[in-house]
Design an enzyme around this catalytic site. Structure first.
Site, PDB file in Angstrom:
ATOM      1  N   GLY A  12     -28.560  23.702  34.616  1.00 22.44           N
ATOM      2  CA  GLY A  12     -28.497  22.444  35.494  1.00 22.44           C
ATOM      3  C   GLY A  12     -28.059  22.974  36.833  1.00 22.44           C
ATOM      4  O   GLY A  12     -27.606  22.063  37.578  1.00 22.44           O
ATOM      5  N   MET A  90     -37.141  22.293  29.257  1.00 17.66           N
ATOM      6  CA  MET A  90     -37.957  23.208  28.326  1.00 17.66           C
ATOM      7  C   MET A  90     -38.641  22.927  27.050  1.00 17.66           C
ATOM      8  O   MET A  90     -38.345  23.320  26.020  1.00 17.66           O
ATOM      9  CB  MET A  90     -37.147  24.810  28.002  1.00 17.66           C
ATOM     10  CG  MET A  90     -36.317  25.178  29.094  1.00 17.66           C
ATOM     11  SD  MET A  90     -37.363  25.803  30.490  1.00 17.66           S
ATOM     12  CE  MET A  90     -38.154  27.120  29.652  1.00 17.66           C
ATOM     13  N   HIS A 109     -41.398  24.905  39.070  1.00 17.91           N
ATOM     14  CA  HIS A 109     -41.645  26.034  38.074  1.00 17.91           C
ATOM     15  C   HIS A 109     -41.268  27.460  38.900  1.00 17.91           C
ATOM     16  O   HIS A 109     -41.901  27.519  40.156  1.00 17.91           O
ATOM     17  CB  HIS A 109     -43.149  25.952  37.652  1.00 17.91           C
ATOM     18  CG  HIS A 109     -43.718  27.271  36.859  1.00 17.91           C
ATOM     19  ND1 HIS A 109     -43.160  27.059  35.264  1.00 17.91           N
ATOM     20  CD2 HIS A 109     -44.341  28.193  37.276  1.00 17.91           C
ATOM     21  CE1 HIS A 109     -43.662  28.335  35.146  1.00 17.91           C
ATOM     22  NE2 HIS A 109     -44.408  29.007  36.026  1.00 17.91           N
ATOM     23  N   SER A 136     -42.565  26.807  42.752  1.00 17.00           N
ATOM     24  CA  SER A 136     -43.254  25.868  43.086  1.00 17.00           C
ATOM     25  C   SER A 136     -42.836  24.451  42.784  1.00 17.00           C
ATOM     26  O   SER A 136     -42.430  24.233  41.455  1.00 17.00           O
ATOM     27  CB  SER A 136     -44.673  26.080  42.391  1.00 17.00           C
ATOM     28  OG  SER A 136     -45.213  27.334  42.721  1.00 17.00           O
ATOM     29  N   THR A 141     -49.268  17.052  35.354  1.00 15.82           N
ATOM     30  CA  THR A 141     -50.185  16.487  34.502  1.00 15.82           C
ATOM     31  C   THR A 141     -50.302  17.293  33.185  1.00 15.82           C
ATOM     32  O   THR A 141     -49.479  17.829  32.653  1.00 15.82           O
ATOM     33  CB  THR A 141     -51.674  17.087  35.251  1.00 15.82           C
ATOM     34  OG1 THR A 141     -51.579  18.621  35.225  1.00 15.82           O
ATOM     35  CG2 THR A 141     -51.457  16.366  36.664  1.00 15.82           C
ATOM     36  N   ASP A 142     -51.191  16.863  32.268  1.00 15.86           N
ATOM     37  CA  ASP A 142     -51.466  17.247  31.041  1.00 15.86           C
ATOM     38  C   ASP A 142     -51.464  18.800  30.775  1.00 15.86           C
ATOM     39  O   ASP A 142     -51.288  19.301  29.807  1.00 15.86           O
ATOM     40  CB  ASP A 142     -52.572  16.552  30.319  1.00 15.86           C
ATOM     41  CG  ASP A 142     -52.180  15.519  29.421  1.00 15.86           C
ATOM     42  OD1 ASP A 142     -51.085  15.528  28.980  1.00 15.86           O
ATOM     43  OD2 ASP A 142     -52.983  14.257  29.358  1.00 15.86           O
ATOM     44  N   GLU A 143     -51.796  19.193  31.941  1.00 16.44           N
ATOM     45  CA  GLU A 143     -52.095  20.994  31.871  1.00 16.44           C
ATOM     46  C   GLU A 143     -50.832  21.493  32.164  1.00 16.44           C
ATOM     47  O   GLU A 143     -50.085  21.175  33.171  1.00 16.44           O
ATOM     48  CB  GLU A 143     -53.141  21.245  33.097  1.00 16.44           C
ATOM     49  CG  GLU A 143     -53.636  22.727  32.909  1.00 16.44           C
ATOM     50  CD  GLU A 143     -54.395  23.152  34.172  1.00 16.44           C
ATOM     51  OE1 GLU A 143     -54.508  24.398  34.392  1.00 16.44           O
ATOM     52  OE2 GLU A 143     -54.806  22.037  34.822  1.00 16.44           O
ATOM     53  N   ASP A 145     -47.913  23.267  33.770  1.00 14.46           N
ATOM     54  CA  ASP A 145     -47.429  23.893  35.128  1.00 14.46           C
ATOM     55  C   ASP A 145     -48.998  23.968  35.879  1.00 14.46           C
ATOM     56  O   ASP A 145     -48.989  24.819  36.556  1.00 14.46           O
ATOM     57  CB  ASP A 145     -47.149  25.431  34.830  1.00 14.46           C
ATOM     58  CG  ASP A 145     -45.899  25.511  33.892  1.00 14.46           C
ATOM     59  OD1 ASP A 145     -44.928  24.279  34.081  1.00 14.46           O
ATOM     60  OD2 ASP A 145     -45.702  26.384  33.130  1.00 14.46           O
ATOM     61  N   GLN A 173     -33.770  29.252  46.683  1.00 14.54           N
ATOM     62  CA  GLN A 173     -34.787  28.647  47.218  1.00 14.54           C
ATOM     63  C   GLN A 173     -35.083  27.189  46.540  1.00 14.54           C
ATOM     64  O   GLN A 173     -35.558  26.396  47.293  1.00 14.54           O
ATOM     65  CB  GLN A 173     -36.194  29.424  47.514  1.00 14.54           C
ATOM     66  CG  GLN A 173     -35.851  30.466  48.171  1.00 14.54           C
ATOM     67  CD  GLN A 173     -35.785  30.261  49.786  1.00 14.54           C
ATOM     68  OE1 GLN A 173     -36.281  29.220  50.346  1.00 14.54           O
ATOM     69  NE2 GLN A 173     -34.598  31.059  50.340  1.00 14.54           N
ATOM     70  N   GLU A 174     -35.136  27.379  45.174  1.00 15.40           N
ATOM     71  CA  GLU A 174     -35.297  26.056  44.414  1.00 15.40           C
ATOM     72  C   GLU A 174     -34.338  25.102  44.941  1.00 15.40           C
ATOM     73  O   GLU A 174     -34.589  23.618  45.192  1.00 15.40           O
ATOM     74  CB  GLU A 174     -35.185  26.496  42.934  1.00 15.40           C
ATOM     75  CG  GLU A 174     -36.100  27.401  42.357  1.00 15.40           C
ATOM     76  CD  GLU A 174     -36.314  27.088  40.955  1.00 15.40           C
ATOM     77  OE1 GLU A 174     -34.896  27.245  40.381  1.00 15.40           O
ATOM     78  OE2 GLU A 174     -37.215  27.605  40.383  1.00 15.40           O
TER      79      GLU A 174
END
Ligand code: GRF
Length: 212
Positions: A12, A90, A109, A136, A141-143, A145, A173-174
């Site tokens: 976290g 996850m 991600h 990123s 969406t369903d795909e 990542d 960076q995240e």
């Protein structure tokens, strides 16, 4: 004040950066609840320390992914969030879950998508001899990542880097870019429309905005 619900599975540190950004006003919203699919996730302790309600759901108590996600949706909807944030969550999402939140569901991600969807991204960057790696933030969406990228941050891969070193560099960076993107959404500057991410009324390119 706009409300976020955050989903986690682990330590976290991204959740912490979001909690801190809400406290300091860099995000003009508040975390209404944190959910985990792992009771041992340290992020739950971080949330409790910030006075945020938490709940963990164990997959073993549900017949299948759909049943798990149905319960999760019911728990999330009790907080009527404006935005659902995946921060190290996850677990594969059912189509029903993605459909329920599709234009208000963000993920971070740890790769420069579309490179390295899935697991072990840092290891792959090292093994492939990449000189550059990154992270990123994207709409989900369903795909896996595969949703439209909003913002990326790049980091160098240095000679002799270990997986831990590169992970730490990416996570730094995240902790900057995720709160920034969340605040764009909260302020109404960022939307998903026609399968694209739009910022300030303009469609973003496939790699999103770039933050060097
Ligand atoms: C982050 O690196 C994020 O990119 C990935 O999982 C990791 C979560 O780390 N999705 P933490 O739990 O926020 O520390």
């Amino acid at each position: 004040m706009k409300k976020l619900v955050v989903l986690i599975s682990g330590s976290g540190t991204n959740l912490q950066s979001i909690l801190d950004a809400c406290a300091s006003g860099r995000i003009h919203g508040r975390v209404a609840a944190v959910f985990s699919n792992k009771a041992s996730a340290y992020g739950l302790t971080r949330a409790q320390q910030a006075g945020v309600p938490t709940l963990s759901l164990a997959a073993s108590n549900f017949a299948d992914r759909e049943a798990f996600d149905r319960q999760l949706i019911a728990e999330i909807d009790a907080y009527a969030p404006d935005l659902v944030v995946l921060a190290g969550y996850m677990r594969i999402l059912s189509s029903a879950f993605v459909a329920r939140y599709h234009d208000r569901l963000l993920n971070i991600h740890p790769s420069l998508l579309p490179k390295y969807p899935g697991l072990h991204t840092h290891r792959q960057a090292l093994e492939n001899g990449d000189t550059e790696h990154g992270t990123s933030v994207h709409f989900v969406t369903d795909e896996l990542d595969g949703g439209p990228v909003i913002l990326q941050a790049r980091v160098p891969v240095l000679a002799g880097d270990s997986e831990e070193a590169i992970t730490g560099r990416v996570q730094q960076q995240e902790h900057v870019i995720y709160p920034q993107v969340i605040n764009w959404f909260i302020e109404g500057r960022l939307v998903m429309r026609d399968g694209k991410a739009w910022l300030d009324g303009k469609p973003l390119p496939p790699q999103g905005c770039d933050r060097a």
